[in-house]
Design an enzyme around this catalytic site. Structure first.
Site, PDB file in Angstrom:
ATOM      1  N   SER A 462       0.821  -1.214   0.000  1.00 28.67           N
ATOM      2  CA  SER A 462       0.000   0.000   0.000  1.00 28.67           C
ATOM      3  C   SER A 462       0.854   1.264   0.000  1.00 28.67           C
ATOM      4  O   SER A 462       0.663   2.148  -0.840  1.00 28.67           O
ATOM      5  CB  SER A 462      -0.939  -0.003   1.210  1.00 28.67           C
ATOM      6  N   ASP A 463       1.813   1.344   0.935  1.00 31.40           N
ATOM      7  CA  ASP A 463       2.546   2.614   1.019  1.00 31.40           C
ATOM      8  C   ASP A 463       3.621   2.742  -0.055  1.00 31.40           C
ATOM      9  O   ASP A 463       3.955   3.850  -0.462  1.00 31.40           O
ATOM     10  CB  ASP A 463       3.093   2.882   2.423  1.00 31.40           C
ATOM     11  N   CYS A 464       4.144   1.625  -0.543  1.00 33.65           N
ATOM     12  CA  CYS A 464       5.109   1.715  -1.646  1.00 33.65           C
ATOM     13  C   CYS A 464       4.385   2.218  -2.894  1.00 33.65           C
ATOM     14  O   CYS A 464       4.923   3.043  -3.648  1.00 33.65           O
ATOM     15  CB  CYS A 464       5.766   0.366  -1.903  1.00 33.65           C
ATOM     16  N   GLU A 467       3.893   5.995  -2.272  1.00 31.73           N
ATOM     17  CA  GLU A 467       5.106   6.814  -2.440  1.00 31.73           C
ATOM     18  C   GLU A 467       5.510   6.827  -3.909  1.00 31.73           C
ATOM     19  O   GLU A 467       5.976   7.846  -4.431  1.00 31.73           O
ATOM     20  CB  GLU A 467       6.250   6.311  -1.552  1.00 31.73           C
TER      21      GLU A 467
END
Ligand code: LAN
Length: 737
Positions: A462-464, A467
């Site tokens: 999710s966060d990769c 970003e």
């Protein structure tokens, strides 16, 4: 993005080789005070690649108080950016050390040894560098930690001991004698944690009777929640937990006995203070050294393992066994093929390899595993280590882009670097789903996501993804003639689709998948050393990254899925505020720790327009951070914060560049400079003072963490975050655009 170290006997001039020896000697001497290599070997390799600079920064002439002069800030940034650019690989990512944990290499070495390929896979130079690494990281008391900074544990000590022995170090070696004494003083190696017991059993120096059951039959349970028992299906576990216990349970059910060798015979004597035949294996199942115990088994777990232990003999011979083993191999092959034999992480990488060998030693699958082992190895002046992933390529690149962009006009001097990074972003986005049917393999969608490392690895996060998306949107705002053609809208839409799909019912975001079970399931976490591994929990980092990415996306494409995004942001923000602690901080799950978490918390607040002027949440976060600022203007947080969940100051009077950068970024995000800029001036001054003449920052204490208790190195952070923080400081406080 693939990073592989190759031994080249001809490499380097005699002077360069002398420098290498010097760096190694320097590390070996300092190892007990300074446990991190500074990746100086890599920096040495990159010397001469620098295109511009160095820019001299006279930190000594910084005024003792008040704001650092604008030209000094600009010089520090130019120096930092031109230095960091010289470390960039040709394909646009930044290679770097992703070591830290000490329990990974043993699994690889034991697997290679038991499958009989150790000597054909590892060159003598590989072995020598591994031995160097293990020697360097012994603690003063003779033991080894769970990670390079940790105090000694049985897990670290016993596994390192057998690894050194397999790599050819004799039992009379002084360091091994000390390690043995450490173990014997604590009852012996059978007091190792459950994963350690597993590896010792594979090697044949511990009995399979001494393990708590890991029934592969779990995979045959119904998945559906309606059945009740479906809540226990491994498909609902956090993917890392599921992917480790999958091959472990396969091996456990097969219980291979490898040929005893003189070495394994000797180890049976060396590891325990009593004769091997006298060990009570049933009792050993639940023995765990107090040094290792982070998450003690709740009583209900002991009852569960006891009951399963009683039925084990029935399962061992049953018809179910065959079906369960076949089901496991099906999932193992799927994982191997869909990650091109990289696998999701360093633990299942070698376990899957072992399973393929057990299934058929001559198999194509086993052979395909071998070249991908090297993706996990990294050399620095402390020796060769096994990394926590096949690298942190995408993650670092996405941050680096945002850091460079934050410097305003200075970024325009580094467009070649940004262009290469853009290329890496473009090439590493996952553009295809994993093999269908996804549900059969418990996989979330991946098309449009970004991975943590490389496209070959390909697991979406999710966060990769977030970003990656933010970096892509940042680059799209720059001159495409200089930084390259923007990634197409369609591909960004796919990414947004993934991000939206990740949001959980309570508004938060977890890591690789949705939360598929209850927190309560944690009571069956049998690992002893790791906390919170069974469920994919929500995190402030993942939630904040998704909120800020969706906000940035909406600003660029206001029409696309507008209603859904609007609702998602509202729910996300509400969730994020709900997990702010009463003291104003957020607990960071993947970095050290409250400074990291609070930076993410503040970034999300800022995306929603919350700042110190209008939000109690932002005010509380600032008050928290300012309460931790140190005399030198910086921040320094110890890794103990992660395990204790209480803020812990670093010892000594020097602040930590990475913590300082996170705190400064957090304060800038919510506009604290509009209230009082003095603490921010002091923080910027501190960062400049910590910078080295080369433009680099020193590698200080370890910055990353997983599962509360194990630390991991992010070598690139010391460059990325100071650049980012000084960049924001320069534009927001000094008004230089
Ligand atoms: C990682 C590395 C990246 C990290 C971030 C993207 C930074 C984070 O924001 C979300 C979680 C994630 C993806 C993460 C999870 C845990 C990992 C995979 C690791 C820390 C790298 C190594 C670790 C893995 C679990 C190590 C093997 C150990 C086990 C207990 C299975």
């Amino acid at each position: 993005g693939r990073q592989v170290w190759v031994w080249d006997p001809q490499a380097g001039t005699p002077e360069e080789r002398a420098r290498v020896e010097e760096l190694r000697a320097k590390f070996a001497e300092s190892r007990l005070e300074q446990k991190h290599s500074a990746d100086e070997l890599l920096r040495l390799q990159c010397e001469g690649r620098r295109k511009v600079g160095p820019f001299s920064v006279d930190a000594a002439r910084l005024p003792a108080s008040g704001p650092p002069p604008a030209d000094t800030v600009a010089a520090a940034l130019r120096n930092a950016m031109s230095f960091y650019e010289s470390l960039q690989a040709d394909d646009g990512h930044w290679p770097g050390d992703y070591g830290g944990p000490m329990f990974l290499m043993p699994g690889m070495v034991i697997t290679l040894y038991t499958t009989g390929v150790l000597d054909s896979v590892l060159s003598p130079q590989h072995k020598a560098e591994m031995v160097r690494y293990l020697r360097n990281h012994q603690n003063a008391d003779g033991g080894y930690g769970l990670h390079i900074e940790g105090t000694s544990t049985m897990f670290g000590t016993a596994l390192t001991y057998v690894t050194l022995r397999i790599l050819g170090v004799g039992p009379d070696d002084e360091q091994l004698e000390a390690a043995r004494a450490w173990m014997h003083a604590r009852s012996g190696a059978h007091w190792i944690t459950s994963w350690g017991k597993f590896w010792l059993a594979v090697l044949g120096v511990y009995s399979w009777e001494g393990l708590n059951p890991m029934p592969p039959e779990m995979w045959l349970l119904p998945y559906s929640a309606w059945t009740g028992i479906g809540w226990l299906h491994p498909g609902r576990f956090w993917c890392h937990c599921r992917m480790v216990y999958l091959p472990m349970s396969y091996v456990y059910r097969r219980r291979p006995t490898f040929k005893a060798t003189p070495l394994t015979e000797a180890l049976r004597q060396e590891l325990y203070p009593m004769p091997y035949s006298e060990i009570d294996w049933n009792k050993a199942r639940n023995a765990c050294a107090k040094e290792d115990l982070y998450y003690p088994h709740p009583l209900i777990q002991d009852v569960l393992w006891w009951s399963l232990y009683q039925v084990e003999p029935l399962l061992l011979g049953s018809r179910l066994r065959k079906a369960a083993l076949a089901e496991c191999m099906k999932h193992i092959h799927y994982e191997d093929e869909n990650t091109r034999y990289v696998d999701i992480g360093p633990v299942n990488k070698v376990l899957n390899m072992l399973c393929c060998w057990l299934e058929d030693p001559d198999s194509e699958a086993f052979k395909r595993h071998i070249p991908r082992l090297f993706d996990y190895l990294w050399v620095a002046e402390d020796g060769m280590k096994m990394q926590g992933y096949n690298g942190s390529q995408l993650w670092d690149t996405a941050f680096a882009v945002q850091a460079y962009a934050s410097t305003g006009s200075l970024a325009r001097e580094f467009t070649a670097c940004l262009r290469a990074a853009h290329d890496y972003l473009e090439k590493s986005q996952v553009v295809e789903e994993a093999q269908q049917p996804l549900e059969e393999y418990y996989r979330h969608i991946s098309k449009g996501a970004w991975p943590f490392s490389t496209r070959d690895h390909g697991w979406p996060i999710s966060d990769c993804s977030s970003e990656g998306l933010k970096a892509a949107l940042t680059l799209a705002q720059m001159d495409s003639k200089l930084v390259g053609t923007p990634i197409s809208a369609g591909r960004l839409f796919d990414c947004v689709n993934v991000i939206l799909s990740y949001q959980n019912g309570d508004g938060g975001w977890a890591t690789y998948e949705n939360k598929r079970s209850f927190e309560l399931l944690e009571i069956i976490n049998p690992s002893e050393t790791f906390g919170e591994i069974v469920v994919d929990y929500n995190h402030v980092e993942c939630s904040s990254a998704c909120i800020t990415a969706l906000t940035a996306f909406r600003a660029r494409y206001p029409e696309h899925r507008a209603e859904e995004i609007g609702k998602s942001l509202k729910r996300g923000l509400k969730y994020l505020k709900s997990i702010q602690r009463p003291d104003g901080s957020w607990y960071g799950n993947w970095g050290v720790c409250f400074t990291y978490g609070t930076w993410f918390g503040c970034t999300a607040l800022a995306a929603a327009g919350d700042g110190v002027a209008n939000s109690q949440h932002a005010k509380a976060a600032c008050a928290f951070l300012l309460g931790k600022q140190r005399a030198d203007g910086g921040w320094g947080e110890s890794y103990l914060s992660c395990q204790d969940k209480v803020y812990s100051q670093l010892e000594g009077d020097k602040s930590h560049a990475v913590n300082t950068a996170w705190a400064l970024l957090a304060l800038l995000e919510v506009g604290y400079h509009e209230v009082d800029r003095k603490p921010l001036d002091a923080a910027a001054r501190c960062l400049i003072q910590l910078q080295e003449a080369s433009g680099d920052w020193p590698q200080q204490h370890i910055s990353g963490v997983f599962n509360r208790n194990c630390m991991i190195t992010y070598a690139n952070y010391r460059n990325i975050f100071p650049i980012w923080a000084l960049g924001e400081y320069r534009t927001k406080v000094l008004g230089q655009h």
